[in-house]
Design an enzyme around this catalytic site. Structure first.
Site, PDB file in Angstrom:
ATOM      1  N   ASP A  36     -40.892  15.215  11.788  1.00  0.00           N
ATOM      2  CA  ASP A  36     -39.688  15.745  10.928  1.00  0.00           C
ATOM      3  C   ASP A  36     -38.209  15.590  11.403  1.00  0.00           C
ATOM      4  O   ASP A  36     -37.374  16.126  10.682  1.00  0.00           O
ATOM      5  CB  ASP A  36     -40.119  16.940  10.179  1.00  0.00           C
ATOM      6  CG  ASP A  36     -40.144  17.922  11.456  1.00  0.00           C
ATOM      7  OD1 ASP A  36     -39.880  17.724  12.575  1.00  0.00           O
ATOM      8  OD2 ASP A  36     -40.457  19.210  11.268  1.00  0.00           O
ATOM      9  N   ARG A  95     -10.188  22.288  16.235  1.00  0.00           N
ATOM     10  CA  ARG A  95      -8.827  21.912  15.387  1.00  0.00           C
ATOM     11  C   ARG A  95      -9.195  22.666  14.056  1.00  0.00           C
ATOM     12  O   ARG A  95      -8.209  22.771  13.186  1.00  0.00           O
ATOM     13  CB  ARG A  95      -8.752  20.563  15.252  1.00  0.00           C
ATOM     14  CG  ARG A  95      -8.109  20.196  16.722  1.00  0.00           C
ATOM     15  CD  ARG A  95      -7.850  18.667  16.604  1.00  0.00           C
ATOM     16  NE  ARG A  95      -8.971  17.808  16.578  1.00  0.00           N
ATOM     17  CZ  ARG A  95      -9.120  16.303  16.557  1.00  0.00           C
ATOM     18  NH1 ARG A  95      -7.815  16.016  16.171  1.00  0.00           N
ATOM     19  NH2 ARG A  95     -10.383  15.723  16.567  1.00  0.00           N
ATOM     20  N   GLN A  96     -10.135  23.311  13.746  1.00  0.00           N
ATOM     21  CA  GLN A  96     -10.477  24.018  12.630  1.00  0.00           C
ATOM     22  C   GLN A  96     -10.340  25.453  12.737  1.00  0.00           C
ATOM     23  O   GLN A  96     -11.406  26.137  12.640  1.00  0.00           O
ATOM     24  CB  GLN A  96     -11.722  23.710  11.975  1.00  0.00           C
ATOM     25  CG  GLN A  96     -11.660  22.249  11.356  1.00  0.00           C
ATOM     26  CD  GLN A  96     -12.775  21.956  10.705  1.00  0.00           C
ATOM     27  OE1 GLN A  96     -13.328  22.738   9.724  1.00  0.00           O
ATOM     28  NE2 GLN A  96     -13.810  20.821  10.870  1.00  0.00           N
ATOM     29  N   LYS A 198       6.448  17.152  14.565  1.00  0.00           N
ATOM     30  CA  LYS A 198       5.477  16.467  13.941  1.00  0.00           C
ATOM     31  C   LYS A 198       5.234  16.916  12.635  1.00  0.00           C
ATOM     32  O   LYS A 198       4.979  17.861  12.303  1.00  0.00           O
ATOM     33  CB  LYS A 198       4.366  16.270  14.843  1.00  0.00           C
ATOM     34  CG  LYS A 198       3.260  15.535  14.146  1.00  0.00           C
ATOM     35  CD  LYS A 198       2.002  15.281  15.252  1.00  0.00           C
ATOM     36  CE  LYS A 198       0.970  16.224  14.992  1.00  0.00           C
ATOM     37  NZ  LYS A 198      -0.002  16.218  16.035  1.00  0.00           N
ATOM     38  N   ARG A 200       2.521  15.416   9.143  1.00  0.00           N
ATOM     39  CA  ARG A 200       1.413  14.651   8.740  1.00  0.00           C
ATOM     40  C   ARG A 200       1.679  14.296   7.143  1.00  0.00           C
ATOM     41  O   ARG A 200       1.235  15.109   6.449  1.00  0.00           O
ATOM     42  CB  ARG A 200       0.127  15.284   8.943  1.00  0.00           C
ATOM     43  CG  ARG A 200      -0.272  15.434  10.414  1.00  0.00           C
ATOM     44  CD  ARG A 200      -1.633  15.786  10.540  1.00  0.00           C
ATOM     45  NE  ARG A 200      -2.101  15.721  12.163  1.00  0.00           N
ATOM     46  CZ  ARG A 200      -2.437  14.835  12.902  1.00  0.00           C
ATOM     47  NH1 ARG A 200      -2.254  13.583  12.511  1.00  0.00           N
ATOM     48  NH2 ARG A 200      -2.600  14.880  14.096  1.00  0.00           N
ATOM     49  N   ASP A 228      -7.002  11.608  19.356  1.00  0.00           N
ATOM     50  CA  ASP A 228      -7.895  11.140  17.944  1.00  0.00           C
ATOM     51  C   ASP A 228      -7.590   9.905  17.618  1.00  0.00           C
ATOM     52  O   ASP A 228      -8.357   8.994  18.218  1.00  0.00           O
ATOM     53  CB  ASP A 228      -7.838  12.330  17.328  1.00  0.00           C
ATOM     54  CG  ASP A 228      -8.998  12.384  16.180  1.00  0.00           C
ATOM     55  OD1 ASP A 228      -9.831  11.329  16.193  1.00  0.00           O
ATOM     56  OD2 ASP A 228      -9.396  13.212  15.388  1.00  0.00           O
ATOM     57  N   THR A 229      -6.920   9.791  16.767  1.00  0.00           N
ATOM     58  CA  THR A 229      -6.518   8.636  16.372  1.00  0.00           C
ATOM     59  C   THR A 229      -5.591   7.806  17.105  1.00  0.00           C
ATOM     60  O   THR A 229      -5.349   6.759  16.846  1.00  0.00           O
ATOM     61  CB  THR A 229      -5.968   8.584  14.910  1.00  0.00           C
ATOM     62  OG1 THR A 229      -4.866   9.131  14.900  1.00  0.00           O
ATOM     63  CG2 THR A 229      -7.201   9.206  13.711  1.00  0.00           C
ATOM     64  N   GLY A 231      -2.358   8.497  16.623  1.00  0.00           N
ATOM     65  CA  GLY A 231      -1.226   8.360  15.637  1.00  0.00           C
ATOM     66  C   GLY A 231      -0.064   9.312  16.231  1.00  0.00           C
ATOM     67  O   GLY A 231       1.074   9.001  16.305  1.00  0.00           O
TER      68      GLY A 231
HETATM   69  C1  R5P Z   1      -3.056  18.283  16.782  1.00  0.00           C
HETATM   70  O1  R5P Z   1      -2.727  19.467  16.498  1.00  0.00           O
HETATM   71  C2  R5P Z   1      -3.664  18.100  18.226  1.00  0.00           C
HETATM   72  O2  R5P Z   1      -2.868  18.849  19.356  1.00  0.00           O
HETATM   73  C3  R5P Z   1      -3.357  16.700  18.598  1.00  0.00           C
HETATM   74  O3  R5P Z   1      -1.999  16.423  18.612  1.00  0.00           O
HETATM   75  C4  R5P Z   1      -3.851  15.890  17.613  1.00  0.00           C
HETATM   76  O4  R5P Z   1      -5.275  16.182  17.338  1.00  0.00           O
HETATM   77  C5  R5P Z   1      -4.232  14.554  18.033  1.00  0.00           C
HETATM   78  O5  R5P Z   1      -4.618  13.445  16.803  1.00  0.00           O
HETATM   79  P1  R5P Z   1      -4.169  12.062  16.449  1.00  0.00           P
HETATM   80  O6  R5P Z   1      -4.610  11.177  17.869  1.00  0.00           O
HETATM   81  O7  R5P Z   1      -5.290  11.604  15.513  1.00  0.00           O
HETATM   82  O8  R5P Z   1      -2.871  11.920  16.053  1.00  0.00           O
END
Ligand code: R5P
Length: 302
Positions: A36, A95-96, A198, A200, A228-229, A231
């Site tokens: 299951d 991050r949350q 920075k 977003r 993460d990405t 960016g």
């Molecule tokens: C954001 O507050 C974190 O400290 C990192 O800067 C963020 O998670 C990086 O994410 P990404 O690589 O998507 O820009």
């Protein structure tokens, strides 16, 4: 007191390395999957009266890694461990950690409350996204910096360049990494630190406001907790190069490197990328990896 080191699924190489360095047993586990979809995780090693070190990042898939971890911890507890030290090198959901928009949960606090139920003796994480996350826990929570790893790395690759602090600028790509950037600046002979602004414009997109910091002909080291990405680091590197930086190097504690992060490797603005192995994935060519194992072993040196 005898020690034993476990990982469930996320940091197996690290657990092996820590066990070797400590000269102790690596714990064996058994995972059963039922028809299951339910799962059962238990220790196959004897943990009675031992100091148990469990290493498990709650990286993607976070829910699965977290739940398997909780089951293993229950099994270890029932096995009569003397102490349980839980290392979560990369803390998923960190991050949350606040409400940004109405009706959002504080998911990080929910995870902390769940982990409290495991009743371990201490939880240790590395470069956690926000220092106040420790307050979500009832369990003793330690946030360990990885600065010493990056300090040694830059000392080895930049050699003489770091002897003249006029050559180097440490860059925080946003206000969240300010403290991390200062720790590295202090470790690299008090190199100066600048903070970029920075924003977003859309989820998962990062851009920076203009900066009047003087980086002309300097070697810039950008410090972040998570890639993460990519960016954030692409945008910050571009800004620094546009302002005449000699070269831009980047370091981050946690290489989440989700699907669309390939652009980072292609960026001509970035001379070097270094991360820790807090998240064990297949290594990517062009990225340098530093092991967190010595930081764990340090906690058990008599
Ligand atoms: C954001 O507050 C974190 O400290 C990192 O800067 C963020 O998670 C990086 O994410 P990404 O690589 O998507 O820009």
């Amino acid at each position: 007191m005898e020690k034993i080191v476990f990982s469930v699924s996320a940091n197996k190489k690290c657990a092996k390395e820590v066990a070797n360095l400590l000269g102790c047993e690596e714990g064996k586990i058994q995972i059963n999957h039922f028809q299951d979809g339910e799962v059962m995780v238990k220790t196959k090693s004897d943990v009675k009266d031992k100091i148990v070190i469990v290493i498990q990042s709650t990286s993607s898939p976070a829910h699965e890694k977290l739940f398997k971890l909780l089951l293993l911890l229950d099994s270890i507890k029932r096995g009569g461990a003397y102490k349980i030290y839980l290392y979560i090198p990369y803390f998923g959901y960190s991050r949350q950690e606040r409400v940004s928009f109405k009706n959002e949960p504080i998911s990080c606090e929910v995870v902390a409350r769940i982990l409290d139920t495991a009743k371990v003796d201490k939880i240790i994480s590395f470069d956690i996204h926000h220092k106040d996350i420790k307050d979500f826990f009832k369990t003793e929570f330690i946030n360990k910096p990885t600065t010493s790893l990056f300090k040694n790395y830059y000392k080895s690759i930049l050699n003489d360049e770091i002897n003249d602090k006029n050559n180097i600028v440490i860059v925080s790509p946003d206000h969240g990494s300010n403290e991390r950037a200062h720790l590295l600046g202090d470790a690299l002979k008090n190199a100066p630190v600048i903070i970029l602004d920075k924003y977003r414009p859309a989820p998962n997109k990062a851009e920076h406001l203009k900066s009047d910091a003087d980086v002309k002909d300097k070697t810039c080291i950008i410090v972040d907790d998570i890639i993460d990405t990519g960016g954030t680091l692409i945008s910050a590197s571009k800004l620094l190069k546009d302002k005449g930086a000699k070269k831009v190097l980047i370091c981050a504690s946690h290489a989440v490197l989700s699907k669309n992060s390939k652009k980072l490797l292609k960026s001509k603005q970035i001379a070097d990328i270094v991360v820790t192995n807090s998240i064990e994935k297949r290594k990517i060519k062009g990225i340098n990896y530093l092991s967190i194992s010595p930081l764990i072993v340090d906690d058990f040196k008599d």
